[in-house]
Write a protein that holds these residues in place. Structure first.
Motif, PDB file in Angstrom:
ATOM      1  N   THR A  82       0.824  -1.209   0.000  1.00 16.68           N
ATOM      2  CA  THR A  82       0.000   0.000   0.000  1.00 16.68           C
ATOM      3  C   THR A  82       0.859   1.260   0.000  1.00 16.68           C
ATOM      4  N   LYS A  83       0.531   2.184  -0.874  1.00 17.33           N
ATOM      5  CA  LYS A  83       1.234   3.471  -0.904  1.00 17.33           C
ATOM      6  C   LYS A  83       0.721   4.327   0.253  1.00 17.33           C
ATOM      7  N   SER A  84       1.653   4.904   1.009  1.00 17.01           N
ATOM      8  CA  SER A  84       1.250   5.642   2.209  1.00 17.01           C
ATOM      9  C   SER A  84       1.970   6.979   2.328  1.00 17.01           C
ATOM     10  N   ILE A  85       1.473   7.795   3.256  1.00 16.81           N
ATOM     11  CA  ILE A  85       2.029   9.111   3.524  1.00 16.81           C
ATOM     12  C   ILE A  85       1.844   9.382   5.008  1.00 16.81           C
ATOM     13  N   LYS A 103      -6.147  14.766  -9.176  1.00 19.50           N
ATOM     14  CA  LYS A 103      -5.393  15.140  -7.976  1.00 19.50           C
ATOM     15  C   LYS A 103      -4.865  13.906  -7.248  1.00 19.50           C
ATOM     16  N   GLU A 104      -3.872  14.119  -6.378  1.00 14.07           N
ATOM     17  CA  GLU A 104      -3.430  13.062  -5.471  1.00 14.07           C
ATOM     18  C   GLU A 104      -4.526  12.853  -4.437  1.00 14.07           C
ATOM     19  N   ILE A 105      -4.840  11.614  -4.152  1.00 20.36           N
ATOM     20  CA  ILE A 105      -5.893  11.303  -3.192  1.00 20.36           C
ATOM     21  C   ILE A 105      -5.255  10.812  -1.888  1.00 20.36           C
ATOM     22  N   ILE A 106      -5.573  11.476  -0.788  1.00 21.28           N
ATOM     23  CA  ILE A 106      -5.096  11.055   0.534  1.00 21.28           C
ATOM     24  C   ILE A 106      -6.286  10.459   1.276  1.00 21.28           C
ATOM     25  N   VAL A 107      -6.170   9.214   1.692  1.00 18.71           N
ATOM     26  CA  VAL A 107      -7.265   8.496   2.342  1.00 18.71           C
ATOM     27  C   VAL A 107      -6.926   8.253   3.816  1.00 18.71           C
ATOM     28  N   TYR A 108      -7.910   8.518   4.681  1.00 19.36           N
ATOM     29  CA  TYR A 108      -7.658   8.221   6.100  1.00 19.36           C
ATOM     30  C   TYR A 108      -8.909   7.660   6.769  1.00 19.36           C
ATOM     31  N   CYS A 109      -8.663   6.907   7.843  1.00 20.54           N
ATOM     32  CA  CYS A 109      -9.739   6.399   8.694  1.00 20.54           C
ATOM     33  C   CYS A 109      -9.312   6.662  10.144  1.00 20.54           C
ATOM     34  N   LYS A 110      -9.715   5.810  11.072  1.00 17.14           N
ATOM     35  CA  LYS A 110      -9.339   6.047  12.468  1.00 17.14           C
ATOM     36  C   LYS A 110      -7.881   5.685  12.727  1.00 17.14           C
ATOM     37  N   THR A 111      -7.453   4.496  12.260  1.00 23.68           N
ATOM     38  CA  THR A 111      -6.094   4.034  12.560  1.00 23.68           C
ATOM     39  C   THR A 111      -5.272   3.673  11.319  1.00 23.68           C
ATOM     40  N   GLY A 112      -5.888   3.598  10.159  1.00 25.62           N
ATOM     41  CA  GLY A 112      -5.155   3.297   8.935  1.00 25.62           C
ATOM     42  C   GLY A 112      -5.514   1.978   8.289  1.00 25.62           C
ATOM     43  N   GLU A 113      -6.258   1.108   8.976  1.00 24.84           N
ATOM     44  CA  GLU A 113      -6.572  -0.207   8.418  1.00 24.84           C
ATOM     45  C   GLU A 113      -7.546  -0.104   7.241  1.00 24.84           C
ATOM     46  N   ARG A 114      -8.655   0.621   7.443  1.00 26.64           N
ATOM     47  CA  ARG A 114      -9.640   0.755   6.368  1.00 26.64           C
ATOM     48  C   ARG A 114      -9.066   1.584   5.206  1.00 26.64           C
ATOM     49  N   SER A 115      -8.296   2.634   5.551  1.00 28.78           N
ATOM     50  CA  SER A 115      -7.752   3.495   4.494  1.00 28.78           C
ATOM     51  C   SER A 115      -6.749   2.740   3.623  1.00 28.78           C
ATOM     52  N   THR A 161      -7.259   2.605  -0.312  1.00 36.36           N
ATOM     53  CA  THR A 161      -6.163   3.113  -1.151  1.00 36.36           C
ATOM     54  C   THR A 161      -5.782   2.111  -2.228  1.00 36.36           C
ATOM     55  N   ASP A 162      -5.667   0.845  -1.842  1.00 33.97           N
ATOM     56  CA  ASP A 162      -5.340  -0.201  -2.813  1.00 33.97           C
ATOM     57  C   ASP A 162      -6.420  -0.290  -3.892  1.00 33.97           C
ATOM     58  N   GLU A 163      -7.673  -0.170  -3.476  1.00 33.70           N
ATOM     59  CA  GLU A 163      -8.785  -0.261  -4.420  1.00 33.70           C
ATOM     60  C   GLU A 163      -8.762   0.915  -5.403  1.00 33.70           C
ATOM     61  N   LEU A 164      -8.507   2.116  -4.881  1.00 33.50           N
ATOM     62  CA  LEU A 164      -8.480   3.296  -5.745  1.00 33.50           C
ATOM     63  C   LEU A 164      -7.317   3.234  -6.734  1.00 33.50           C
ATOM     64  N   ASN A 165      -6.168   2.776  -6.269  1.00 38.34           N
ATOM     65  CA  ASN A 165      -5.009   2.675  -7.163  1.00 38.34           C
ATOM     66  C   ASN A 165      -5.263   1.653  -8.277  1.00 38.34           C
ATOM     67  N   SER A 166      -5.999   0.608  -7.960  1.00 40.91           N
ATOM     68  CA  SER A 166      -6.318  -0.392  -8.989  1.00 40.91           C
ATOM     69  C   SER A 166      -7.269   0.165 -10.036  1.00 40.91           C
ATOM     70  N   LEU A 167      -7.982   1.240  -9.688  1.00 39.85           N
ATOM     71  CA  LEU A 167      -8.918   1.884 -10.611  1.00 39.85           C
ATOM     72  C   LEU A 167      -8.279   3.057 -11.366  1.00 39.85           C
ATOM     73  N   GLY A 168      -6.974   3.264 -11.140  1.00 42.80           N
ATOM     74  CA  GLY A 168      -6.270   4.308 -11.881  1.00 42.80           C
ATOM     75  C   GLY A 168      -6.085   5.618 -11.149  1.00 42.80           C
ATOM     76  N   TYR A 169      -6.459   5.674  -9.876  1.00 43.29           N
ATOM     77  CA  TYR A 169      -6.243   6.875  -9.071  1.00 43.29           C
ATOM     78  C   TYR A 169      -4.817   6.880  -8.518  1.00 43.29           C
ATOM     79  N   ALA A 219      -3.470   7.305  -5.241  1.00 39.38           N
ATOM     80  CA  ALA A 219      -3.962   7.372  -3.861  1.00 39.38           C
ATOM     81  C   ALA A 219      -2.904   6.957  -2.852  1.00 39.38           C
ATOM     82  N   TYR A 220      -3.002   7.562  -1.647  1.00 38.88           N
ATOM     83  CA  TYR A 220      -2.073   7.268  -0.554  1.00 38.88           C
ATOM     84  C   TYR A 220      -2.872   7.150   0.742  1.00 38.88           C
ATOM     85  N   SER A 221      -2.488   6.208   1.561  1.00 42.12           N
ATOM     86  CA  SER A 221      -3.136   6.018   2.857  1.00 42.12           C
ATOM     87  C   SER A 221      -2.365   6.794   3.928  1.00 42.12           C
TER      88      SER A 221
END
Length: 335
Positions: free
Chosen positions: A2-5, A56-68, A72-80, A82-84
């Motif tokens: 997973t790509k992260s930031i 744009k770059e997509i930054i995804v977050y949730c409470k602790t990072g598990e859902r994000s 993020t993986d799903e969005l990147n597979s669709l061509g976005y 994205a970073y968690s």
């Protein structure tokens, strides 16, 4: 993988180039949110892809990072792109709360002192960090609103209590300075009052991140002369010019109420009492903040002023230098 930031990297991003997606459930928003984020719960993502900006770059977050991570993986597979956000909103909150707030007391200081002090402090702290400022200058309430608006920093609060103006500023990603947003001044006058005004405006513009050029010509060159006599070879006419003209800032007269030199002494005394930077301090401040000070070579030749007689930090230029600067400016003043 997973790509992260991390939070620090997020805060350093240009907010106009990213989109922040909060994939927590709506009831979790009571705990707070990252500013400018939009809420799309993970379970509703597939129905809301049209809300996500693919440019744009997509930054995804949730409470602790598990859902994000999964989103993020799903969005990147669709061509976005994205970073968690590592550690999610919990880590983000801990980082923001851990940034020590800076307290600035600029009471007793007058324009442009408070704005210069704030600008210098902003440059030294992290994005998301707060500055608490107290000022007793009436104009500060207006100045700080405009300064924050034009520099991209957030004015979180502004209150006035017992004639004290209290501002809370949060450092944010500074927007890219628009092209052709420079400032250019032609300083033709050698009067003390006009010179003070020119350098106050120049310092103010520099504190807002603008590129400033001051082009000194004819009588304005006397402002840039060293106060001491410099031994240089001169013609008789050049010597006569040098004798009749003021040498340096301490010898400048007022455009009005000069009163045989008493007027300038009064002005300087009042400036000192009111906490206003002296002309000499304004000049040094301008130079230290990147203001470009240019002396007109043609005027120097006419008036018999040599480069050795000028203060440090002055460059020589001609009309093309001025025109080139003016064409990149949205403000040009003749003083």
């Amino acid at each position: 993988m997973t790509k992260s930031i991390n939070t620090k990297e997020l805060l350093e991003k240009n907010t106009e180039e990213i989109q922040i997606i909060d994939v927590r459930d709506s009831e979790e928003l009571i705990l707070g949110k990252i500013e400018n984020s939009i809420n799309i719960p993970k379970s509703e993502l597939s129905f809301n892809l049209d809300k996500i900006d693919k440019t744009k770059e997509i930054i995804v977050y949730c409470k602790t990072g598990e859902r994000s991570d999964k989103v993020t993986d799903e969005l990147n597979s669709l061509g976005y792109e994205a970073y968690s956000l590592e550690g999610g909103f919990k880590k983000y909150q801990e980082h923001i709360e851990g940034l020590k707030a800076i307290e600035l007391d600029v009471k007793g200081q007058m324009c442009p002192g408070p704005i210069i002090k704030i600008a210098d402090t902003i440059n030294e702290i992290q994005n998301g960090q707060k500055i608490y400022v107290e000022s007793d200058e009436d104009a500060f309430a207006s100045d700080i609103k405009i300064w924050c608006e034009r520099t991209g920093n957030k004015l979180e609060s502004l209150i006035i209590e017992d004639n004290i103006i209290k501002a809370t500023i949060i450092k944010q990603n500074l927007p890219e300075i628009p092209k052709d947003d420079d400032k250019t001044f032609v300083v033709f006058s050698g009067d003390l009052d006009k010179t003070i005004a020119a350098f106050i405006i120049a310092n103010g513009a520099a504190s807002m991140g603008r590129n400033v050029t001051m082009f000194f010509t004819f009588w304005g060159l006397n402002i840039l002369r060293k106060p001491e006599k410099i031994s240089v070879k001169k013609t008789l006419i050049e010597k006569a010019f040098g004798f009749m003209m003021p040498r340096g800032t301490k010898k400048l007269g007022l455009s009005r109420m000069n009163m045989a030199g008493f007027g300038p002494k009064m002005i300087r005394s009042i400036m000192n009492q009111k906490g206003i930077l002296s002309l000499e301090e304004l000049i040094e401040s301008a130079k230290s903040h990147g203001v470009r000070i240019v002396a007109c070579q043609m005027s120097m030749d006419i008036m018999g002023i040599h480069q050795e007689e000028l203060i440090e930090g002055v460059e020589l230029g001609g009309v093309a230098t001025f025109i080139g600067s003016g064409e990149k400016s949205d403000m040009s003043l003749f003083i």
